[in-house]
Structures are given as C-alpha cells and as structure tokens.
Scaffold this motif. Structure first.
Motif, PDB file in Angstrom:
ATOM      1  N   THR A 179      36.541  28.933  37.344  1.00  0.00           N
ATOM      2  CA  THR A 179      35.995  30.186  36.823  1.00  0.00           C
ATOM      3  C   THR A 179      37.144  31.131  36.479  1.00  0.00           C
ATOM      4  O   THR A 179      37.991  31.432  37.331  1.00  0.00           O
ATOM      5  CB  THR A 179      35.070  30.842  37.854  1.00  0.00           C
ATOM      6  OG1 THR A 179      34.030  29.934  38.204  1.00  0.00           O
ATOM      7  CG2 THR A 179      34.461  32.117  37.296  1.00  0.00           C
ATOM      8  N   MET A 180      37.144  31.611  35.236  1.00  0.00           N
ATOM      9  CA  MET A 180      38.261  32.442  34.773  1.00  0.00           C
ATOM     10  C   MET A 180      37.844  33.898  34.607  1.00  0.00           C
ATOM     11  O   MET A 180      36.733  34.202  34.163  1.00  0.00           O
ATOM     12  CB  MET A 180      38.804  31.924  33.432  1.00  0.00           C
ATOM     13  CG  MET A 180      39.881  32.832  32.806  1.00  0.00           C
ATOM     14  SD  MET A 180      40.528  32.221  31.241  1.00  0.00           S
ATOM     15  CE  MET A 180      41.582  30.895  31.835  1.00  0.00           C
ATOM     16  N   ASN A 181      38.763  34.795  34.980  1.00  0.00           N
ATOM     17  CA  ASN A 181      38.631  36.205  34.634  1.00  0.00           C
ATOM     18  C   ASN A 181      39.712  36.508  33.595  1.00  0.00           C
ATOM     19  O   ASN A 181      40.905  36.462  33.887  1.00  0.00           O
ATOM     20  CB  ASN A 181      38.825  37.097  35.873  1.00  0.00           C
ATOM     21  CG  ASN A 181      38.595  38.576  35.556  1.00  0.00           C
ATOM     22  OD1 ASN A 181      38.725  39.005  34.404  1.00  0.00           O
ATOM     23  ND2 ASN A 181      38.271  39.345  36.581  1.00  0.00           N
ATOM     24  N   ASN A 182      39.282  36.794  32.388  1.00  0.00           N
ATOM     25  CA  ASN A 182      40.235  37.132  31.325  1.00  0.00           C
ATOM     26  C   ASN A 182      39.861  38.449  30.658  1.00  0.00           C
ATOM     27  O   ASN A 182      40.099  38.659  29.465  1.00  0.00           O
ATOM     28  CB  ASN A 182      40.315  36.009  30.288  1.00  0.00           C
ATOM     29  CG  ASN A 182      38.982  35.754  29.597  1.00  0.00           C
ATOM     30  OD1 ASN A 182      37.976  36.386  29.910  1.00  0.00           O
ATOM     31  ND2 ASN A 182      38.970  34.811  28.658  1.00  0.00           N
ATOM     32  N   THR A 183      39.263  39.344  31.437  1.00  0.00           N
ATOM     33  CA  THR A 183      38.771  40.609  30.887  1.00  0.00           C
ATOM     34  C   THR A 183      39.766  41.748  31.045  1.00  0.00           C
ATOM     35  O   THR A 183      39.554  42.826  30.481  1.00  0.00           O
ATOM     36  CB  THR A 183      37.456  41.014  31.574  1.00  0.00           C
ATOM     37  OG1 THR A 183      37.706  41.231  32.983  1.00  0.00           O
ATOM     38  CG2 THR A 183      36.394  39.937  31.401  1.00  0.00           C
ATOM     39  N   GLU A 184      40.847  41.545  31.807  1.00  0.00           N
ATOM     40  CA  GLU A 184      41.774  42.643  32.082  1.00  0.00           C
ATOM     41  C   GLU A 184      42.946  42.613  31.103  1.00  0.00           C
ATOM     42  O   GLU A 184      43.657  41.611  30.986  1.00  0.00           O
ATOM     43  CB  GLU A 184      42.305  42.544  33.519  1.00  0.00           C
ATOM     44  CG  GLU A 184      41.238  42.688  34.592  1.00  0.00           C
ATOM     45  CD  GLU A 184      40.527  44.029  34.508  1.00  0.00           C
ATOM     46  OE1 GLU A 184      41.212  45.062  34.416  1.00  0.00           O
ATOM     47  OE2 GLU A 184      39.282  44.034  34.517  1.00  0.00           O
ATOM     48  N   SER A 185      43.141  43.718  30.395  1.00  0.00           N
ATOM     49  CA  SER A 185      44.252  43.807  29.442  1.00  0.00           C
ATOM     50  C   SER A 185      44.791  45.228  29.411  1.00  0.00           C
ATOM     51  O   SER A 185      44.128  46.174  29.851  1.00  0.00           O
ATOM     52  CB  SER A 185      43.812  43.380  28.040  1.00  0.00           C
ATOM     53  OG  SER A 185      42.847  44.283  27.524  1.00  0.00           O
ATOM     54  N   VAL A 186      45.984  45.385  28.895  1.00  0.00           N
ATOM     55  CA  VAL A 186      46.615  46.695  28.760  1.00  0.00           C
ATOM     56  C   VAL A 186      47.400  46.706  27.454  1.00  0.00           C
ATOM     57  O   VAL A 186      47.982  45.692  27.051  1.00  0.00           O
ATOM     58  CB  VAL A 186      47.542  47.002  29.967  1.00  0.00           C
ATOM     59  CG1 VAL A 186      48.667  45.978  30.077  1.00  0.00           C
ATOM     60  CG2 VAL A 186      48.095  48.420  29.886  1.00  0.00           C
ATOM     61  N   THR A 187      47.387  47.841  26.763  1.00  0.00           N
ATOM     62  CA  THR A 187      48.146  48.002  25.520  1.00  0.00           C
ATOM     63  C   THR A 187      49.249  49.026  25.745  1.00  0.00           C
ATOM     64  O   THR A 187      49.008  50.110  26.286  1.00  0.00           O
ATOM     65  CB  THR A 187      47.227  48.451  24.374  1.00  0.00           C
ATOM     66  OG1 THR A 187      46.226  47.443  24.166  1.00  0.00           O
ATOM     67  CG2 THR A 187      48.011  48.643  23.094  1.00  0.00           C
TER      68      THR A 187
END
Length: 222
Positions: free
Chosen positions: A77-85
C-alpha cells in the motif's frame, strides 16, 4: 509529514528532503520524485532512519521544483499524496541606473534618488538607499506604471550622509530567497558649511570720498 524542504524560496543549492512516516510495517526504502519546472521528473531513494525518511541533494540548479514523497508498506500500500513545491534561487537581483537629481545638496534639501531593480523573485520591500553603507536606510517605492524603477524623495540627512562633504549613496535590493545586491552606488556632495566672507573695503571709520568701493573675498567650495 514533510519536514523539509519548506515551500517557498531558498538561496541554497543543498536541499535536504525529509519526511516522518507513521507505519508499523514500512518498506526499507521509499522514493522521492523531484520534478523541475519544464523538465522530466527524477527519482531518488529515500532512506528510513527510524521513521525519518531522507535524501540530500548537494547541487540543485536554480529552478522551481515539486518534490513528491512515495512510501510503501510491506503489504504494497503506497502513500504518494505528500508533495512540496519550492524554488532554488542563487542569483542576486540586477541593480542598475542609479541616479540622483542633484549632486550638490544641503542637509535639509529634498533630493530624488532612483534605481532600477530586476529579478524573477524580487522583494520590493527590500529596495533601499543608504548614505552610510546600510546603517541608515530609506525605503524606495516602485514608480507607478514602471516594472523596475524605484524612487525615493528624501534628504541627505535622512540617508545618513555626513553634515558636510562627500557622501556615497549605496542601493540595496534582495529577492525572496534572500540574495542581496548592495554593490551599486552613486555620489553626492553635502554642503553644510556657510561661505567665509572677509570685507576688504570700505574700511570701518570715516572717509571724505563720496565714491565707495565695496569689496569682499569669499571662501566657498560651492
């Protein structure tokens, strides 16, 4: 939860990518996907240090980036919802065309100083002029209708210039990443000394001549 980098601007090309991960059964490593504006993404391996996942890039060129953290657990199960610009900006603003409307002034005389500042991430609130290398500063405002010309109506005294003599006006401008350009100057002369006047004629006293020559010598640089 992403702990670094912060969203916004930085003047450092060394970027630490870190996130805390709450997971009882995490994979031994994760993926960091970094996408520069206008370019394809690059993937890096995140190392798990007891729940703190990190990677450091030592030489990121100037650009705007989006970093996405992708973490799997052992069940897939992957969490790939966190990002920063964020933006890497190591370039100082371009500061040119320094000018003043009068180069010989009195301490209380109003003078107009102008400077042109260009930068993709310019911070208008940092554009200032100083007559004492930054100890005393006068804020400058962008001229209405102009994209780059800043102006201030001020006095040599408010700028921090000496009461009499030469004064170097230094212009300062920073961008949102904190890159400072304080290398551009112009010069004025402050005249704070009254002329020295010595009467040479007529002499004090009495004269029988009705023709009087009035003469004086004046010592004054300006």
């Amino acid at each position: 939860t992403i702990t670094s980098p912060s969203a916004g601007n930085t003047s450092s090309q060394t970027i630490n990518f870190n996130a805390t991960v709450l997971e009882n059964n995490p994979e031994t490593s994760g993926t960091l996907q970094v996408t520069p504006d206008g370019q394809s993404p690059t993937n890096y391996t995140l190392t798990n240090y007891s729940g703190n996942w990190g990677y450091t890039n030592l030489s990121m060129p100037d650009n705007r980036y989006t970093a996405k953290f992708m973490i799997n657990d052992t069940g897939g199960t992957m969490n790939n919802t966190e990002s920063v610009t964020f933006t890497v900006d190591t370039t100082v603003p371009v500061v040119v065309n320094a000018s003043v409307n009068d180069t010989t002034v009195f301490a209380a005389q109003q003078v107009q100083v102008n400077i042109s500042v260009t930068d993709a991430n310019r911070d208008d609130s940092t554009v200032k002029a100083s007559g004492d290398a930054g100890a005393t500063n006068v804020s400058m405002a962008l001229i209405s209708g102009s994209a780059e010309v800043f102006q201030a109506e001020t006095t040599s005294s408010a700028l921090g210039c000496p009461a009499d003599g030469a004064c170097t006006i230094t212009f300062f401008a920073s961008d949102a990443a904190g890159n400072l350009n304080g290398s551009v100057t112009t010069a004025i002369t402050v005249d704070g000394t009254a002329p020295e006047v010595t009467i040479t004629s007529p002499s004090a006293g009495n004269t029988s001549s009705q023709t009087i020559n009035f003469n004086a010598t004046v010592l004054e640089n300006n």
